[in-house]
Design an enzyme around this catalytic site. Sequence first.
Site, short mmCIF file in Angstrom:
data_model
loop_
_atom_site.label_atom_id
_atom_site.label_comp_id
_atom_site.label_asym_id
_atom_site.label_seq_id
_atom_site.Cartn_x
_atom_site.Cartn_y
_atom_site.Cartn_z
N VAL A 1 33.89 57.85 -36.82
CA VAL A 1 32.99 58.80 -36.84
C VAL A 1 33.07 59.67 -37.59
O VAL A 1 34.05 60.57 -37.65
CB VAL A 1 32.68 59.08 -35.38
N THR B 1 53.84 72.11 -19.92
CA THR B 1 52.59 72.49 -20.10
C THR B 1 51.58 71.32 -20.59
O THR B 1 50.47 71.80 -20.61
CB THR B 1 52.22 73.55 -21.23
N HIS C 1 52.58 32.67 -1.48
CA HIS C 1 51.37 31.83 -2.02
C HIS C 1 50.27 32.15 -0.94
O HIS C 1 50.60 32.10 0.30
CB HIS C 1 51.71 30.56 -1.99
N ALA D 1 51.44 60.14 -16.43
CA ALA D 1 51.88 61.07 -15.44
C ALA D 1 53.33 60.55 -14.99
O ALA D 1 54.01 61.39 -14.82
CB ALA D 1 50.73 60.90 -14.38
N THR E 1 46.67 68.15 -15.31
CA THR E 1 45.77 67.11 -16.05
C THR E 1 45.48 66.06 -15.09
O THR E 1 44.25 65.86 -14.77
CB THR E 1 46.17 66.63 -17.41
#
Lengths: 512, 467
Positions: free
Chosen positions: B239, B145, B446, B322, B42
């Site tokens: 929704v 998976t 800085h 991930a 994915t």
Amino acid sequence: MATEIRVPALGESVTEATIARWLKKEGENVAADEPLVELETDKVSVEVPAPSTGVLSKISAKEGDTVEVDAVLGMIGEAAAKAARKEKSAGKDEKAPAGEGRSKAGAKKQAVAGRTVEVRVPQSGESVTEAEVGEWLKKEGDRVEADEPIVSLETDKASMEVPAPAAGIIRKIAAKEGETVEVGALLAEIEAGGDGAAAKEEPALRAAAERAAPAPSAGKPLSPAPRRIIGEYALDPAAVEGTGKDGRITKADALAAAKAKDGAKARAPEPAPAPARETGPREERVKMSRLRQTIARRLKEAQQTAAMLTTFNDVDMSAVMALRGEYKELFEKKHGVKLGFMSFFVKACVHALKEIPEVNAEIDGTDIIYKNHYDIGVAVGTDRGLVVPVVRDADAKSLAAIEAEIADFGRRARDGSLKLEEMQGGTFTISNGGVYGSLLSTPILNAPQSGILGMHRIEERPVARDGQVVVRPMMYLALSYDHRIVDGKGAVTFLVRVKENLEDPQRLLLDL
Amino acid sequence: MTYDVIIIGAGPGGYNAAIRAGQLGLKAAIVEKRENKKLGGTCLNVGCIPSKALLHASELYEAASARLPALGIRAEKVSLDLKQMLKQKDEAVEALTKGVEFLMKKNKVDTFFGSGEIVEAGKVRVAGADGKTTDLTAKHIIIATGSEVAPLRGVEIDEERIVSSTGALSLSAAPKHLVVVGGGVIGLELGSVWRRLGAKVTVVEFLDRILPTMDGEVSKQFLRILKKQGMAFRLSSKVAGVEKLKTKLKVAVEPAEGGEAETIDADVVLVAIGRRPHTAGLGLDRVGVKTDERGFILTDHFRTSVEGIWAIGDCIHGPMLAHKAEDDGVACIELIAGKAGHVNYDAVPNVVYTWPEVASVGKTEEELKEAGVAYKVGRFAFSANSRAKTNHETDGFVKILADAETDRVLGCHIVGVDAGELIAEAVSVIEFGGASEDIARTCHAHPTRSEAVRQAAMGVEGWTMQA
Ligand SMILES: Cc1cc2nc3c(=O)[nH]c(=O)nc-3n(C[C@H](O)[C@H](O)[C@H](O)COP(=O)(O)OP(=O)(O)OC[C@H]3O[C@@H](n4cnc5c(N)ncnc54)[C@H](O)[C@@H]3O)c2cc1C
């Protein structure tokens, strides 16, 4: 060869001492083990003996100074005779003076470079007299920094690392791994040298440097917050247990160690004391000795923490006195010690403690710790203040053994030679105000103990017996107890039991 | 063929496990069913990487018109070449999946394309696209998976007008009105992409806040920032359905606790209400691998209920990220190899790659309150940070939570440009059990944004110096 005189380990929780008196002056000859200086600590005063024979070449801490454990008090240089002998063997092992020339800190410090510093088995707590050499972390010929661990020791209580007392090169390792060594035994000799050794000469400077940046201990890099805490509280990073990843010391670990080392310092600084008031012409201002200050603090702490209460009873001493009258001479002949009253009281108390265990217990947080051993503190007055040496395992000792021990304590309390560990760890205390003629008193607990028995003067008083007024040697008894764990019933029963045991000493014999 | 370990699924969990297996001298096979025969799962194909490619490009596009003028740069005719933008995204994906292929070869991992099924403990059957099957055997099987889009009841995803994150990564044109269902990371990231590229975006969220698992203060400020950027929000709303008309979609939105529905017109609806474990067809029931009621495989240090079968990544409990899958994979292989593999889930960072970014690690203030932990808070706003100010990027703040007694850092939450990079410092400190003071006493360059982290750390013990 010059030897440093350092403040010895003074026992658990004692980190500093005040110099009471130097018994020797600079330049005087001293013999090894001869007392040099008297230190007063919170708990006791101790004499520091000369570590070696020689000349007291330098006094670096004045009377009245407060010094930390391990601080340098002074130096012992070689006596003339010894120096001469040394010269004869110069060819063998004397260091080239060039080493001294390199010492950067001028004439005074030159004496330091090249001197041999001995590493000895340190005192590691009460009742530990020997240790096994675990692992040498350094080899002969290795260079070490001051305070760097060089060898680990295992005792039956703990394992510890012995740090190098000075920077330099390890010239000799005197005890092999696995060998059993006694406290004070020689472990190694370090030829002092380099900047580290010079710095070591100035305890004040050294302390400041440590504060600024503790050396990261071998193998344990410090993260910033623990580094600050370890520096501020002068902790030994090697001694702080790390719970972080791969054993790293976290801030929490360092805080815990700081707290353990010195609870007082970990707290916010105390408000500045009010300016001392003017003393009038007929007044005298004397600084409280450390012992007196500690007594004051301890007593006040006991009053603040415990829910203290006192219960009273009286005891007819006829039986004990009769027994004593009858066997006094025989007893002394056999045991070489006088039969006094104290041993009877110790036994009577142990007996009662077994019956009322909470009087022999202490509070730890939200827990109660019951002690199944009977270590009875016996308060002894000295001209410096009250000290309380402990008769250990009094339940297992004979009257004679107890009498002998108490007599010995008394002697040594007066000449100041009681050891610190002899005054630690009592489970119950007996205080005899009777020796000063007290009729009745309410003793203050010896924290964290939960009970203290007050004895008073024995006096003939008219009492009723079987409807008759008779005159008997009577003593008032007082038991002050911590009402948080001892109930009234327990306290009263305890005292009644002590009374019964004394009025009828055969009960002790029969274990009734 | 016989292996030491067979890994099913070539996402960040699976492919990192395979690499580690190779490093430790285990003979490993990896099975991937993606039809285009691409590795990376994915994350590389339809997740982290393509979404970041679009976020980066669209951010520069918006900056050109919205922020460059303030810096004295006039980029007057900036125009969008969406085709090229999508192409460069695909190129990034292509390059990175090729990279994974190379890593498999380098570590002597055999790759099998096809759907893997566990026939029994120790045996995996791979069904190729051509219908051929290959049986592989091994002592250990790792299920990696991953996850798939969680569907919304009554709303069917067609990946054209009603899309999941996958479709939203390849829209051929910016919609006029995009309705995003779900105010979590994916919805807000992809919503931001299309808003920058010209869409009006409305986010409908069931709860009364966005980024519900993040620190409350973070959610609140971030909501304000997104609103300022022009994103619209319907919180505490759901929704109920989407009606597909020829020219538009009619989205029925009703209050979360029920009530009158209201219709919003949209061109595209993105369903981003979460992801669910992807375990269908694996044969879990047959071999007896236990799952919870939501389908997550139950594990104890990656061991499933069946000896020799392990599971990692999105298909088990823990954050669906991930890098978490990656760490799972490494630890799992190390355990298989007899080492002490371990993942510290308290030190897994979580980043939202919007502009500005949101990043967090460890506990939120709400979690600490609930657990009854005494804590201290240090905060520092980027408006007081010199670098942020110089760059006109002053939105956001750093918040550090530490144990009240030990000062140990328990959580760090950042809203601000580069938050995703800044969080790394806090992650290290938490991993090492460090204290806020450890950060406060560490030198920070800085002018950098990292100074804000330090100042916030100082704030924990009350010595913030620059505010
Ligand atoms: C739009 C989006 C953006 C994201 N952005 C980020 C981000 O910025 N940062 C981040 O940390 N996470 C991000 N994630 C989440 C991240 O992608 C996942 O947490 C991560 O990919 C999980 O890795 P995994 O290895 O567990 O599973 P996956 O990456 O899902 O991989 C599993 C693989 O297994 C294969 N597979 C499944 N079943 C079988 C079978 N039976 N046989 C063979 N192969 C099979 C699948 O095809 C898939 O390729 C994002 C997700 C999405 C959707």
